[in-house]
Scaffold this motif. Structure first.
Motif, PDB file in Angstrom:
ATOM      1  N   GLU A 258       0.829  -1.187   0.000  1.00 48.03           N
ATOM      2  CA  GLU A 258       0.000   0.000   0.000  1.00 48.03           C
ATOM      3  C   GLU A 258       0.869   1.245   0.000  1.00 48.03           C
ATOM      4  OE1 GLU A 258      -0.101  -2.423   2.065  1.00 48.03           O
ATOM      5  OE2 GLU A 258      -2.047  -3.402   1.974  1.00 48.03           O
ATOM      6  N   SER A 259       0.460   2.241  -0.799  1.00 55.55           N
ATOM      7  CA  SER A 259       1.262   3.458  -0.912  1.00 55.55           C
ATOM      8  C   SER A 259       1.343   4.195   0.415  1.00 55.55           C
ATOM      9  CB  SER A 259       0.660   4.377  -1.981  1.00 55.55           C
ATOM     10  OG  SER A 259      -0.686   4.716  -1.648  1.00 55.55           O
ATOM     11  N   GLY A 260       0.322   4.030   1.267  1.00 58.77           N
ATOM     12  CA  GLY A 260       0.338   4.727   2.542  1.00 58.77           C
ATOM     13  C   GLY A 260       1.315   4.143   3.531  1.00 58.77           C
ATOM     14  N   GLN A 261       1.953   3.012   3.210  1.00 64.88           N
ATOM     15  CA  GLN A 261       2.868   2.367   4.142  1.00 64.88           C
ATOM     16  C   GLN A 261       4.319   2.539   3.722  1.00 64.88           C
ATOM     17  OE1 GLN A 261       1.409  -1.649   4.435  1.00 64.88           O
ATOM     18  NE2 GLN A 261      -0.167  -1.094   5.906  1.00 64.88           N
ATOM     19  N   VAL A 262       4.605   3.569   2.942  1.00 61.70           N
ATOM     20  CA  VAL A 262       5.989   3.843   2.549  1.00 61.70           C
ATOM     21  C   VAL A 262       6.846   4.100   3.777  1.00 61.70           C
ATOM     22  CG1 VAL A 262       7.472   5.450   1.315  1.00 61.70           C
ATOM     23  CG2 VAL A 262       5.333   4.704   0.277  1.00 61.70           C
ATOM     24  N   ALA A 263       6.339   4.900   4.716  1.00 65.67           N
ATOM     25  CA  ALA A 263       7.106   5.205   5.927  1.00 65.67           C
ATOM     26  C   ALA A 263       7.398   3.940   6.716  1.00 65.67           C
ATOM     27  CB  ALA A 263       6.335   6.203   6.790  1.00 65.67           C
ATOM     28  N   THR A 264       6.432   3.032   6.765  1.00 65.43           N
ATOM     29  CA  THR A 264       6.649   1.780   7.493  1.00 65.43           C
ATOM     30  C   THR A 264       7.746   0.958   6.851  1.00 65.43           C
ATOM     31  OG1 THR A 264       4.342   1.730   8.225  1.00 65.43           O
ATOM     32  CG2 THR A 264       5.551  -0.350   8.249  1.00 65.43           C
ATOM     33  N   ARG A 265       7.757   0.881   5.522  1.00 63.95           N
ATOM     34  CA  ARG A 265       8.789   0.104   4.833  1.00 63.95           C
ATOM     35  C   ARG A 265      10.159   0.713   5.061  1.00 63.95           C
ATOM     36  NH1 ARG A 265       4.863  -0.097   0.721  1.00 63.95           N
ATOM     37  NH2 ARG A 265       5.912   1.488  -0.513  1.00 63.95           N
ATOM     38  N   LEU A 266      10.256   2.038   4.926  1.00 65.22           N
ATOM     39  CA  LEU A 266      11.558   2.690   5.098  1.00 65.22           C
ATOM     40  C   LEU A 266      12.066   2.529   6.523  1.00 65.22           C
ATOM     41  CD1 LEU A 266      10.966   5.958   3.043  1.00 65.22           C
ATOM     42  CD2 LEU A 266      12.371   4.015   2.394  1.00 65.22           C
ATOM     43  N   GLN A 267      11.206   2.798   7.493  1.00 65.01           N
ATOM     44  CA  GLN A 267      11.641   2.682   8.881  1.00 65.01           C
ATOM     45  C   GLN A 267      11.902   1.233   9.259  1.00 65.01           C
ATOM     46  OE1 GLN A 267       9.075   4.822  11.630  1.00 65.01           O
ATOM     47  NE2 GLN A 267       8.655   6.383  10.082  1.00 65.01           N
ATOM     48  N   GLY A 268      11.071   0.320   8.734  1.00 65.13           N
ATOM     49  CA  GLY A 268      11.280  -1.088   9.029  1.00 65.13           C
ATOM     50  C   GLY A 268      12.603  -1.599   8.494  1.00 65.13           C
ATOM     51  N   THR A 269      12.979  -1.153   7.299  1.00 62.84           N
ATOM     52  CA  THR A 269      14.270  -1.551   6.736  1.00 62.84           C
ATOM     53  C   THR A 269      15.421  -1.056   7.601  1.00 62.84           C
ATOM     54  OG1 THR A 269      13.361  -1.532   4.493  1.00 62.84           O
ATOM     55  CG2 THR A 269      15.753  -1.411   4.718  1.00 62.84           C
ATOM     56  N   ALA A 270      15.330   0.203   8.045  1.00 63.78           N
ATOM     57  CA  ALA A 270      16.396   0.764   8.882  1.00 63.78           C
ATOM     58  C   ALA A 270      16.481   0.045  10.222  1.00 63.78           C
ATOM     59  CB  ALA A 270      16.142   2.258   9.098  1.00 63.78           C
ATOM     60  N   VAL A 271      15.327  -0.221  10.829  1.00 63.53           N
ATOM     61  CA  VAL A 271      15.320  -0.916  12.120  1.00 63.53           C
ATOM     62  C   VAL A 271      15.861  -2.337  11.962  1.00 63.53           C
ATOM     63  CG1 VAL A 271      13.834  -1.839  13.932  1.00 63.53           C
ATOM     64  CG2 VAL A 271      13.468   0.474  13.090  1.00 63.53           C
ATOM     65  N   GLY A 272      15.466  -3.017  10.882  1.00 64.47           N
ATOM     66  CA  GLY A 272      15.956  -4.371  10.645  1.00 64.47           C
ATOM     67  C   GLY A 272      17.460  -4.421  10.490  1.00 64.47           C
TER      68      GLY A 272
END
Length: 561
Positions: A258-272
């Motif tokens: 979902e386009s609204g979850q861009v922030a989640t993907r970016l932050q999740g990648t950094a946290v991972g």
């Protein structure tokens, strides 16, 4: 307080290793962390007693979950045969072959303990391989094979370890019961991981649609999933490791699109990435911390092992003899791995010819380098350390577990030697190495880029036709559309360009990205100056910094590509 202090010391050491690494690029990061841990353990004189069950729970599930989440599923399908032969067949081959050789080298060590040691030495650590490669580029197919093997062979090795320990405790072993237990642990663990992640994704999707996305909540939930899957599987006597791997693979198949979850993907990648760096670093620091204590017990361990072909406790031997045994075991593991890889490649090519799809084998020199790289890249790491420390201290009749200290010493030595050997030889083996069929992936990527560009052209044409001619910004809209359409037309035509023209076009894009990046960093410097003199508010500064960060990350990636 003492436990919290130890945790903080470990985290500071890992952070320090990351700061030291750029100044000693020829030394792999895992070796730096082992050296720092050994220095801390030696100078402090304070031993850290590791609880194996707690060690496995804290470190292994999140690391395997993250690896599985990032692993390309398509490559798992393409390379499934070779990965399974390495992850299951090679583990069994190593346990049987290396177990008998270890028992022959150290007759004082019972055969069940030798099998247990061989079982903990069979899993590989692909995460450590990335640090061993240095500046050399590992061929993508080789990297995927090693990562896929490491994802699955941990479960195989630990299940074999469980069977060996059970045989040592009871004095009996049933191949039928072992097979049933293995299938129950493997199939059940996979099902638990799949069901756990699928259920979490269904609930999460409903919450997102009802209340909107919350990056912090989503990331924390996904971080807890591997622990839940691991504990649920272990409670049912299934493989918690395979549950964590299957959970990561399932999440990989159900991406956040979902386009609204861009922030989640970016932050999740950094946290991972932060979690992976921290946990791997702590593992190698802990390994180094154990070394002074293990070396201090070497004389007693050597006397327990006995000399070759002598009875227990008959001939005391020294540390040098134990080091020789470590070197021999490393050589045995490499030999068994090379033999298995060669047989697997021959069988894979024979099956391809039988199916009418022969695969190019490549020049003999390249194939030898590939087999050597695959053998040396099979370094041992976290699972080996946790597995050997999980050996019980006592048998059921109160007798000390035979050969436990010897197994811990030898396993620690094999981990260190495999790390050093890989760091010295892998960069040389990987330099300029490419695997057969490697170019197919490059062509596939170019074709995909062209398909994406054609889709963008169709959407731009629709947007252009939907714009009313009499609108106030019709001219500006037309100009912007034509400029973007020209850009995407070049991408569509790019796969058909001559090689030199394509290279020149890519170089032009790289130069453009570098210039844009330089200008962007100038904007960042000016923004920092405005913030220092309080010309802009804190809120404005944070918002603009985030925007510049996003743009810089995109441009930096374009420059690399």
């Amino acid at each position: 307080m003492e436990t919290m202090t130890a945790v903080l010391i470990l985290l500071v050491t890992v952070a320090a290793s990351g700061g030291i690494s750029p100044f000693v690029r020829r030394v792999p990061l895992p070796l730096i962390q082992v050296a720092l841990g050994a220095a801390l353990g030696g100078f402090s004189g304070v031993p850290i007693v590791l609880n194996p069950d707690l060690f496995l729970l804290v470190f292994i599930p999140p690391l395997l979950f993250l690896d599985a989440w990032r692993f390309p599923v398509l490559e798992l399908r393409r390379l499934g045969f070779i990965i399974l032969t390495l992850a299951v067949g090679l583990v069994l081959f190593t346990v049987v072959g290396a177990g008998h050789i270890i028992h022959w080298l150290l007759p004082a060590v019972p055969l069940s303990t030798a099998f247990a040691l061989a079982a903990v030495l069979s899993p590989t650590d692909a995460v450590a391989v990335a640090g061993m490669a240095g500046g050399a580029r590992m061929p993508p197919r080789l990297k995927h094979i090693l990562e896929g093997e490491a994802l699955l062979n941990d479960a195989s090795g630990l299940v074999c370890l469980q069977f060996a320990v059970t045989a040592a405790l009871t004095g009996t072993f049933s191949i039928g019961a072992a097979t049933v237990s293995f299938l129950w642990a493997a199939i059940g663990g996979v099902l638990v991981g799949v069901v756990m992640v699928a259920a979490v994704r269904v609930v999460h999707g409903w919450l997102v649609r009802a209340r909107g996305d919350s990056p912090g909540t989503t990331i924390l939930t996904m971080f807890l999933v591997p622990f839940a899957a691991y504990l649920a599987a272990e409670h049912l006597d299934m493989s918690g490791i395979l549950a964590a791997v299957a959970g990561g693979m399932t999440l990989n198949l159900l991406p956040l699109e979902e386009s609204g979850q861009v922030a989640t993907r970016l932050q999740g990648t950094a946290v991972g990435e932060m979690i992976q760096f921290t946990l791997n670093g702590v593992i190698f620091v802990l390994l180094g911390w154990q070394l002074p204590g293990i070396l201090g017990q070497a004389p007693m361990i050597a006397s327990q092992a006995g000399a070759p072909h002598a009875g227990p406790l008959e001939t005391p031997v020294g540390l040098g003899w134990l080091a020789l045994q470590v070197a021999i075991i490393v050589g045995v593991l490499l030999g068994l791995r090379v033999l298995w890889v060669w047989v697997s490649l021959m069988v894979s090519q024979a099956l391809a010819r039988w199916r009418g799809k022969p695969r190019p084998g490549g020049p003999p020199g390249i194939m030898l380098r590939i087999m050597a790289a695959m053998a040396i890249a099979g370094v041992r790491g976290a699972v080996t350390l946790a597995g050997v420390l999980s050996l019980p201290d006592w048998l059921r009749d109160g007798v000390p577990f035979p050969g436990r200290d010897v197994a811990i010493f030898l396993a620690s030595g094999v981990i260190l030697v495999s790390l050093v050997l890989a760091s010295l030889t892998l960069p040389w083996l990987l330099r300029g190495l490419s695997m057969p069929e490697e170019d197919a992936g490059v062509e596939e990527e170019r074709a995909a880029e062209a398909a994406l560009a054609r889709a963008a052209l169709r959407r731009l044409e629709q947007a252009h036709h939907a714009k009313r001619p009499g609108a106030d910004d019709a001219d500006l809209h037309t100009e912007a559309v034509l400029r973007l359409m020209e850009f995407y037309r070049r991408q569509v035509e790019d796969p058909d360009m001559p090689v030199d023209v394509r290279a020149q076009a890519r170089r032009r894009l790289t130069i453009d990205a570098e210039l844009r990046l330089a200008a962007l960093r100038a904007k960042r410097d000016e923004l920092a100056r405005l913030h220092r003199i309080h010309a802009i508010s804190e809120e404005t500064w944070r918002r603009m910094v985030h925007s510049l960060d996003m743009m810089e990350a995109s441009l930096a990636r374009s420059r690399v590509l």
